[in-house]
Design an enzyme around this catalytic site. Structure first.
Site, PDB file in Angstrom:
ATOM      1  N   ASN A 137       0.825  -1.221   0.000  1.00 32.90           N
ATOM      2  CA  ASN A 137       0.000   0.000   0.000  1.00 32.90           C
ATOM      3  C   ASN A 137       0.858   1.269   0.000  1.00 32.90           C
ATOM      4  O   ASN A 137       0.359   2.357   0.254  1.00 32.90           O
ATOM      5  CB  ASN A 137      -0.960  -0.011   1.198  1.00 32.90           C
ATOM      6  N   GLU A 144       1.342   3.944   7.585  1.00 30.82           N
ATOM      7  CA  GLU A 144       0.235   3.488   6.770  1.00 30.82           C
ATOM      8  C   GLU A 144      -0.406   4.673   6.037  1.00 30.82           C
ATOM      9  O   GLU A 144      -0.212   5.834   6.427  1.00 30.82           O
ATOM     10  CB  GLU A 144      -0.812   2.816   7.667  1.00 30.82           C
TER      11      GLU A 144
END
Ligand code: GLP
Length: 263
Positions: A137, A144
């Site tokens: 990702n 994140e």
């Protein structure tokens, strides 16, 4: 930004080790930022070989790891501290006192602990060369998507995707940590030089977005576009979706002639 494309993951590992080794030979007290993950294993193997066979000396090198799972102590086989011992520290001569890895077993005042980790990097004089992997990702460390691009070392809740990606390292039924301690994007951007490694087709989209996409907290590796000295070292598969490969190749050729110390 430099993009170095290699035919295989093995060559990514060897080239990364060559770059780290030449930085350590230039500066024997190089402050080295380290990453974990399967992509880095080949680099650590080759660095261990260079230590064994070519006397590459880490005795004055302080190391700072990017991240650690919250709730795992250093002797847990899935902790990053354990990974680092197995793959690197037990095979080279980094001094124990020079090793810094966030402690996943801390409880209580996390803020204070994370601020102290940042302080230890500052006290050492900052990181000269930071090694990074990349998540599918686009995360670096455990930053994140939607992490602040100014973030510092802190707790981070892991996405489901990251937890699934890392499930392979845990025994079936074993609980996987939901959180981690990670250097922030702001911390990483303060390193003087950054080397990001990627291999395999599962990383191709993340690499293309990081290098050629907009700078966005949705792909935290894209923040590296703000850094003045970043090298992406990727294999064919991880680089497959890059649109400007021919240009990167020419940049590399000219760099080898004009500023070879960057390689
Ligand atoms: C974890 C680490 C990252 C690493 C990523 C990729 O999420 N926190 O620093 O880049 O894994 O790992 P792998 O190389 O195994 O794909």
């Amino acid at each position: 930004m430099l993009l170095v494309l290699k035919p295989s993951p093995e060559e990514v590992g060897r080239e990364a080790a060559r770059m780290v080794a030449s930085a350590v030979r230039r500066n024997p007290a190089l402050r080295l930022g380290l990453a974990t993950g399967s992509t880095t294993v080949g680099m650590y193997q080759e660095l261990a070989r260079l230590h064994r066979e070519e006397s590459l000396d880490f005795s004055r090198v302080p190391t700072f790891n990017l991240d650690e799972y919250l709730g795992l102590s250093a002797d847990h086989p899935q902790s990053f501290a354990y990974f680092m011992r197995q793959n690197f520290f037990s095979r080279v001569n980094v001094a124990l006192a020079n090793i810094h890895i966030p402690d996943g077993s801390i409880k209580g005042d996390y803020r204070q602990y994370c601020a102290a980790y940042e302080q230890s990097i500052r006290d050492a004089g900052g990181i000269d060369l930071q090694i990074l992997g990349i998540g599918r990702n686009g995360h670096v460390g455990f930053n994140e998507p939607t992490s602040s691009l100014g973030s510092r070392t802190r707790l981070k809740v892991l996405t489901k995707e990251t937890i699934e990606d890392n499930r392979k390292f845990f025994a079936s039924g074993e609980e996987i940590p939901q959180c981690a301690i990670t250097m922030g994007i702001g911390t990483i951007l303060q390193a003087r030089r950054i080397l990001l490694l990627a291999s395999g087709s599962s990383k191709a989209a993340a690499i293309a977005k990081a290098i050629e996409g907009p700078v966005t907290a949705s792909v935290t590796a894209s923040a590296l576009q703000l850094h003045a000295d970043v090298t992406f070292l990727v294999d064919q598969e991880a680089g497959a979706l890059l649109k400007q490969q021919e240009y990167y190749q020419r940049v590399l050729e000219m760099t080898a002639i004009l500023t070879p110390e960057r390689l």
